[in-house]
Design an enzyme around this catalytic site. Structure first.
Site, PDB file in Angstrom:
ATOM      1  CG  HIS A   1       1.206  -6.808   0.491  1.00  0.00           C
ATOM      2  ND1 HIS A   1      -0.261  -7.268   0.808  1.00  0.00           N
ATOM      3  CD2 HIS A   1       1.339  -5.686   0.332  1.00  0.00           C
ATOM      4  CE1 HIS A   1      -0.710  -5.969   0.800  1.00  0.00           C
ATOM      5  NE2 HIS A   1       0.019  -4.927   0.205  1.00  0.00           N
TER       6      HIS A   1
ATOM      7  CD  GLU B   1       1.531   0.776  -1.476  1.00  0.00           C
ATOM      8  OE1 GLU B   1       2.538   1.459  -2.234  1.00  0.00           O
ATOM      9  OE2 GLU B   1       0.702   0.338  -1.687  1.00  0.00           O
TER      10      GLU B   1
END
Ligand SMILES: *[C@@H]1O[C@H](CO)[C@@H](O)[C@H](O)[C@H]1NC(C)=O
Ligand SMILES: *[C@@H]1O[C@H](CO)[C@@H](O)[C@H](O)[C@H]1NC(C)=O
Length: 387
Positions: A113, A218
């Protein structure tokens, strides 16, 4: 959720998942079948041991695709681009090796990202104070970093990826993706959308209809940036083109931060669930060219499972990997006795500092979790994390 049910949750996700192109890999599905992954080197700069990851920019290097020949060169039209010739070779590998059904090749293109508000805050407060105190909060009143959004820089990184993919697809013959996947965290949904939704795809390409997969998230630290929003909130946030994998729960059942639990995912657990999500994708998705939008820590974990060298990514960076997956029979999945999540000590006020291998050094009156005020236990070190 108790720690011992987490593996079950991961397994449930594994069994229930649906993805873009669906065709089960039957050979990989039977009893006692396990999938072994390897990175096929010699195709991308990033898998060469001599390439320095620090400051490496995909956009300076055609995503890292090496200039080389392939045994299938000359089988098709002449004057084909490097990407077209590479794609033909990968097709050949799959066609040839599928004779016994036990080997598959995929080109996995993983993007981190763009910059999020948590990235800015970690730089602003410094990593010790971030890990030991600030990252456990939702924000500071001005900035919000619980399931954070992209900053303007992060959005610009996605736009840059969009322009670069456009140039590769239209001027360099890079194939469009067969399927797209995203982490459920908002910064990845925004990045995938900014990168692909306005991309003009070649006629006949699969549309951009990404699947949100829980286990591409994550590493599940106690930080609020690793706690996902509810399914309902993600649905309201994500463009309509995004779909959830089957079994995606309303609540985040994995995150265990916050008092009194304050437990973060271990590296072993993250590796195991990274393998689980790869198994899920490889078993259910018949496509060859796959896009995954995820995080630096999770992409590092996926690279480790794939047998790729370590290659850490800056925000908005992208790494392609040619993956070979082979079904092995009789191999029992090793059951690990290591804990999935462990206690992580923090401070109840900004810390004095943190010491690698020892933990947070709280100011004398401000530790939490029954940890002595000055130094946390050695096993609970919030080491500098990647996000
Ligand atoms: C491949 O060749 C092109 C054109 O000469 C060059 O711009 C590019 O950097 C080369 N790629 C690599 C990975 O060396
Ligand atoms: C909150 O954190 C941001 C950095 O993420 C910083 O720019 C801002 O000044 C902080 N606000 C307060 C009230 O400290």
């Amino acid at each position: 959720m108790k720690t011992n049910t987490l593996a079950a949750a991961a397994a449930a996700a594994l069994g229930l998942a649906a993805s873009g192109a669906t065709a089960r890999w039957h050979e990989a599905d039977g009893d006692g079948a396990t999938i072994r992954y390897s990175t096929v080197t010699g195709y991308f700069l990033q898998d060469e041991p001599t390439t320095n990851p620090s400051g490496f920019d995909y956009a300076a290097w055609n995503f890292g695709l090496l200039n080389r020949t392939y045994p299938t060169d000359g089988w098709g039209q002449s004057h084909q681009t490097q990407w077209q010739r590479f794609a033909r070779w990968v097709n050949y590998l799959n066609g040839h090796c599928r004779n016994d059904g036990r080997t598959r090749y995929k080109v996995l293109v993983m993007g981190r990202h763009g910059q999020g508000w948590h990235n800015v805050a970690e730089s602003y407060y410094g990593t010790p104070a971030w890990n030991c105190y600030w990252a456990e909060l939702d924000g500071n009143g001005t900035a919000t970093w619980a399931d954070p959004l992209l900053t303007a820089q992060g959005a610009a990184e996605a736009s840059r990826a969009n322009a670069y993919f456009a140039s590769r697809l239209h001027d360099h013959g890079m194939p469009a993706f067969d399927s797209y996947y995203s982490s459920p965290l908002k910064r990845c949904i925004q990045t995938a959308d900014g990168t692909f939704s306005s991309l003009r795809l070649p006629p006949g390409s699969a549309p951009f209809r990404p699947t949100i997969k829980e286990l591409f998230r994550e590493g599940i630290s106690i930080h609020t940036c690793d706690r996902r929003s509810t399914r309902g909130a993600i649905r309201a946030f994500a463009p309509a083109s995004f779909r959830f994998e089957e079994g995606f729960t309303e609540e985040d059942e994995l995150w265990q931060g916050g008092a009194p639990r304050s437990r973060g995912e271990t590296e072993a657990h993250q590796r195991a669930r990274s393998k689980a999500v790869l198994d899920d994708v490889f078993t259910h998705d018949d496509g060859t060219w796959l896009s995954v939008t995820s995080h630096s820590g999770e992409i590092a974990s996926l690279l480790a499972v794939l047998g790729h060298r370590a290659f850490s990514l800056g925000t908005g960076q992208i790494i392609p990997v040619l993956v070979r997956a082979e079904v092995a029979r009789g191999g029992q999945t090793p059951t690990t006795t290591a804990p999935g999540f462990t206690f992580e000590a923090t401070c109840t006020a900004p810390p004095v500092t943190s010491i690698a291998g020892q933990g947070c050094v709280c100011s004398t009156t401000s530790s939490s979790g029954g940890i002595p005020a000055v130094a946390a236990s050695a096993t609970s070190t919030p080491s500098p994390r990647q996000m």
